[in-house]
Design an enzyme around this catalytic site. Structure first.
Site, PDB file in Angstrom:
ATOM      1  N   HIS A 161      -7.070  -9.065   6.694  1.00 19.31           N
ATOM      2  CA  HIS A 161      -7.006  -8.090   5.323  1.00 19.31           C
ATOM      3  C   HIS A 161      -5.598  -7.686   5.168  1.00 19.31           C
ATOM      4  CE1 HIS A 161      -9.204  -4.076   3.300  1.00 19.31           C
ATOM      5  NE2 HIS A 161      -8.097  -4.182   3.491  1.00 19.31           N
ATOM      6  N   GLU A 162      -4.839  -6.947   6.243  1.00 21.34           N
ATOM      7  CA  GLU A 162      -3.680  -7.188   5.795  1.00 21.34           C
ATOM      8  C   GLU A 162      -2.785  -7.993   5.026  1.00 21.34           C
ATOM      9  OE1 GLU A 162      -2.891  -3.856   5.140  1.00 21.34           O
ATOM     10  OE2 GLU A 162      -4.601  -3.548   6.921  1.00 21.34           O
ATOM     11  N   GLN A 177       0.795  -1.028   0.084  1.00 24.41           N
ATOM     12  CA  GLN A 177      -0.056  -0.310  -0.370  1.00 24.41           C
ATOM     13  C   GLN A 177       0.961   1.157   0.015  1.00 24.41           C
ATOM     14  OE1 GLN A 177      -2.617  -1.379   3.366  1.00 24.41           O
ATOM     15  NE2 GLN A 177      -4.020   0.073   2.524  1.00 24.41           N
ATOM     16  N   CYS A 222     -10.588   0.020   3.621  1.00 23.26           N
ATOM     17  CA  CYS A 222      -8.905   0.291   2.935  1.00 23.26           C
ATOM     18  C   CYS A 222      -8.622   1.432   3.292  1.00 23.26           C
ATOM     19  CB  CYS A 222      -9.051  -0.903   2.437  1.00 23.26           C
ATOM     20  SG  CYS A 222      -7.705  -1.102   1.497  1.00 23.26           S
TER      21      CYS A 222
HETATM   22 ZN    ZN Z   1      -6.752  -1.999   2.500  1.00 25.68          ZN
END
Ligand code: ZN
Length: 160
Positions: free
Chosen positions: A129-130, A50, A87
């Site tokens: 999620h990560e 990210q 997110c």
């Molecule tokens: Zn995310």
């Protein structure tokens, strides 16, 4: 330093990340900057892809505790739960996603030491999620096929 967060549909979010092999000062500094970036963006977790690094690690800030998961792997999953997720790569989007309720994760810390953690509730949710980000999987991929198709149409309209 506050880092720039890559937003969907940036292609780096779709890449499978590489294992971390060097546990050095650079990695430590990057984690510190990611925690700063996470805080200012009011998130719970942030994965290296990210912020434009295709490396297998993510950070979580939960209950004022800072956790770093390097080369993580889920070794046990139990139950099922639907929970709303957001997110930082999809600002303003919140989706109800079904995932295992309890997990056990194997990972390495900043010194390269092997560790294990058992998690449930919000922490289990954030970790899953990560961890998906490290495999190039996004939370929209966890929706049913029909929901995903209509959401992708909506996201395209929003950008147009
Ligand atoms: Zn995310």
């Amino acid at each position: 330093m506050i880092l720039e967060i890559k937003k969907y549909p940036d292609s780096i979010l779709r890449r499978k990340s590489e294992k971390v092999r060097v546990f050095d000062e650079k990695l430590r500094r990057l984690c510190a900057e990611m925690f700063e970036t996470l805080k200012i963006n009011k998130g719970l977790g942030l994965a290296a892809p990210q912020i434009g690094k295709s490396l297998s690690f993510f950070i979580v800030e939960f209950n004022d505790k800072r956790l770093i998961f390097i080369n993580p792997e889920i070794i046990k999953k139990e139950g099922e739960e639907i929970f709303e997720e957001g997110c930082l790569s999809f600002p303003g989007l919140f989706l109800k996603i079904k995932r295992p309720k309890r997990i056990e994760v194997k990972y390495q810390d900043l010194d390269g030491q092997e560790r294990k953690i058992k998690a449930d509730g919000i922490l289990a949710r954030v970790i899953q999620h990560e961890l998906d980000h490290l495999d190039g999987i996004l939370f929209i991929d966890r929706l049913s096929w029909l929901k995903k198709i209509s959401l992708i149409k909506k996201l395209k309209k929003m950008r147009a």
